[in-house]
Design a protein around this motif. Structure first.
Motif, PDB file in Angstrom:
ATOM      1  N   THR A 264       0.754  -1.157  -0.180  1.00 17.25           N
ATOM      2  CA  THR A 264       0.157   0.059   0.184  1.00 17.25           C
ATOM      3  C   THR A 264       0.884   1.397   0.094  1.00 17.25           C
ATOM      4  N   SER A 265       1.972   1.497   0.729  1.00 16.62           N
ATOM      5  CA  SER A 265       2.763   2.506   0.737  1.00 16.62           C
ATOM      6  C   SER A 265       3.456   2.913  -0.526  1.00 16.62           C
ATOM      7  N   VAL A 266       3.897   1.622  -1.371  1.00 15.93           N
ATOM      8  CA  VAL A 266       4.464   1.832  -2.773  1.00 15.93           C
ATOM      9  C   VAL A 266       3.497   2.115  -3.500  1.00 15.93           C
ATOM     10  N   SER A 347       9.378   4.801   5.204  1.00 20.51           N
ATOM     11  CA  SER A 347       9.412   5.855   5.802  1.00 20.51           C
ATOM     12  C   SER A 347       9.319   7.173   4.881  1.00 20.51           C
ATOM     13  N   PRO A 348       8.681   8.364   5.227  1.00 17.35           N
ATOM     14  CA  PRO A 348       8.544   9.383   4.282  1.00 17.35           C
ATOM     15  C   PRO A 348       9.913  10.240   4.375  1.00 17.35           C
ATOM     16  N   VAL A 349      10.198  10.458   3.075  1.00 19.69           N
ATOM     17  CA  VAL A 349      11.407  11.334   2.900  1.00 19.69           C
ATOM     18  C   VAL A 349      11.215  12.753   3.831  1.00 19.69           C
ATOM     19  N   GLY A 350      12.349  13.234   4.454  1.00 18.36           N
ATOM     20  CA  GLY A 350      12.395  14.362   5.257  1.00 18.36           C
ATOM     21  C   GLY A 350      11.825  14.206   6.805  1.00 18.36           C
ATOM     22  N   LYS A 351      11.469  12.914   7.155  1.00 17.25           N
ATOM     23  CA  LYS A 351      10.682  12.582   8.418  1.00 17.25           C
ATOM     24  C   LYS A 351      11.977  12.466   9.433  1.00 17.25           C
ATOM     25  N   ILE A 352      11.500  13.157  10.642  1.00 18.13           N
ATOM     26  CA  ILE A 352      12.690  13.055  11.664  1.00 18.13           C
ATOM     27  C   ILE A 352      12.208  11.961  12.773  1.00 18.13           C
TER      28      ILE A 352
END
Length: 498
Positions: A264-266, A347-352
């Motif tokens: 689902t995330s892909v 995980s999303p790009v830019g996530k801390i």
């Protein structure tokens, strides 16, 4: 006789973990197989489609017979197969282009937008993609996006051209080994085929890609099922059927499906961007073996060992150090090094993210900011044999020592040039390795550089001697070496001290 039967019943109950007060009827009601899946299948069949693709390929000068697929005698559609693939005698047909067709499966996930899921390998290199529905209708499809690493593709058809039936994804994380599942697909061109089985295993790695985490099932899956759905008994898609293990090409009860929670995330990214945008920690990792765990004084062999960083300005991993062992990423416990890349990629790009590490035997939490993973081929293993010309020559104009089957030297300008060692790579140079030694067994090669031993930096051969003496004095049996290749790529190696 009655007593013997009673004792047999008690033994069987005990063997299966049932209390004496439970009856076999009660157990059967709770654990029985579904009497029928007819009602379930009837509501799902219309959402499952056949994917037909065509590709134009060039002919060969000699009509290479060895390149032709083989079909066993008596196989379905053999006469059509032979007519299509048999080499022709007419030489005018040689070198001419021809169309090759293939069949797979897919399923509708959004009826209003006409979105259909299948495998990447089903539509790879296709010039045309056609979707065939259970009522016999056909629609041309366009490719919205594909991802080779997870073998997923997202197609779209015109939703105004036909009323579509869609299915929804379920929670594959909650699926258990032994749960009943149902596969619907297009095996050998036979559309709308329903098979039933159970989940045989979870988290299978079959070396199909970098993020392998397959559901294994014994529901019959054959060629042509690729891209089709694997349903739970609530009619939710918990997997996308992708691969089988079979010496004959037919089902032997070992099939694999991509878990829905990964898919689902892909698919969301393919829908939004037409490509995947995966998170990245910009680090190199390696497994934590029991030897490494012992050397680092870890309670057990778990997690992923940080073995170097990759230059990426979009990532902030400054709080991580070489030699750290990552045991938790956000809310996910990291059991082994294979698990971390998949979780980071999802995980999303830019996530801390809060990352829990083990450093010097102590648990610590650090923060990292994820960048975007560069989609490229996996780099070759730096631990592979990479002897340089003259790699077994001893160092010139530098003091050397012999330890653990290695000849070690300071890095002089001449040696750096000889072994093509990148500027910035510092430590103690390996100039020779004795055959069959501990170092040779771990594939340490001349031209590599020992950066530290048990997380203590070494700059000279004497530093190495002191560290090894200290380890022996402390009763240690192994030494943990951080070794750098000529390009600076790091890996950890444990060597016996005896």
């Amino acid at each position: 006789m009655l007593l013997k039967r009673f004792m047999l019943a008690v033994v069987l109950c005990s063997a299966f973990g049932f209390s004496h007060s439970e009856s076999f009827a009660e157990v059967a009601l709770e654990h029985k197989a579904p009497e029928s899946v007819a009602n379930l299948a009837s509501g799902l069949l219309d959402a499952v489609v056949n994917i037909s693709t065509s590709q134009t390929v060039k002919g060969t000068e000699q009509g290479d017979k060895t390149a032709l697929p083989k079909v066993e005698e008596g196989a379905p559609f053999q006469e059509y197969f032979n007519d299509f693939f048999s080499p022709k005698n007419d030489k005018s047909e040689l070198n001419q282009s021809r169309k090759v067709q293939s069949l797979g499966s897919g399923f509708v996930i959004d009826a209003e937008k006409g979105l259909i899921v299948t495998n990447n390998h089903v539509i790879a290199d296709a010039d045309e993609i056609e979707v065939n529905f259970t009522d016999g209708s056909k629609l041309k499809a366009k490719l919205l996006g594909k991802d080779a690493k997870t073998d997923l593709a997202l197609l779209q058809v015109d939703p105004k051209a036909k009323k579509l039936t869609a299915v929804s994804f379920g929670d594959s994380d909650n699926a258990r080994i032994g749960d009943w599942v149902m596969a619907i697909g297009n095996p050998f061109g036979l559309g709308g085929t329903v098979t039933v089985g159970i989940i045989s295993a979870r988290n299978r790695d079959i070396s199909a890609g970098p993020y392998d985490d397959f559901i294994q099932t014994d529901a019959a899956i054959n060629r042509g099922n690729s891209g089709g759905p694997l349903f739970d008994m609530n009619g939710k898609v918990i997997g996308i059927n992708t691969a089988i293990i079979s010496p004959s090409g037919g089902s032997i009860g070992i099939g694999f499906a991509i878990p829905s929670d990964m898919a689902t995330s892909v698919l969301d990214q393919l829908k939004e961007f037409g490509e995947t945008r995966r998170g990245s920690l910009a680090i190199r990792i390696q497994p934590v073996t029991q030897e490494i765990a012992d050397s680092l004084k870890l309670p057990k062999a778990q997690g992923a060992l940080v073995a170097g960083k990759i230059d990426d300005k979009t990532v902030d991993n400054s709080q991580l150090k070489d030699g750290d062992v990552i045991i938790r990423f956000g809310n996910h416990a990291i059991k082994d090094a294979r698990e971390l890349p998949r979780i980071v990629a999802e995980s999303p790009v830019g996530k801390i993210v809060d990352v829990t590490i083990l450093r010097n035997g102590q648990e610590k939490s650090v923060k990292v900011k994820l960048g975007r993973l560069k989609e490229k081929e996996v780099e070759s293993d730096s631990s592979a044999d990479n002897d340089h010309e003259g790699g077994n020559k001893k160092a010139d104009e530098a003091d050397t020592i012999h330890a653990m089957g290695m000849t070690l030297s300071e890095i002089t300008d001449e040696l750096r040039k000889r072994y093509h060692i990148k500027d910035g790579v510092n430590g103690v140079l390996v100039t020779a390795v004795s055959p069959n030694s501990a170092a040779d067994e771990k594939r340490i090669r001349a031209g590599e550089v020992i950066v530290d031993i048990n997380q203590q930096l070494v700059k000279t051969p004497e530093d190495v001697s002191k560290q090894l003496e200290q380890l022996r004095a402390n009763g240690r049996k192994n030494a943990l070496l951080m070794v750098a290749g000529e390009d600076g790529e790091l890996r950890f190696v444990t060597l016996r001290l005896d």
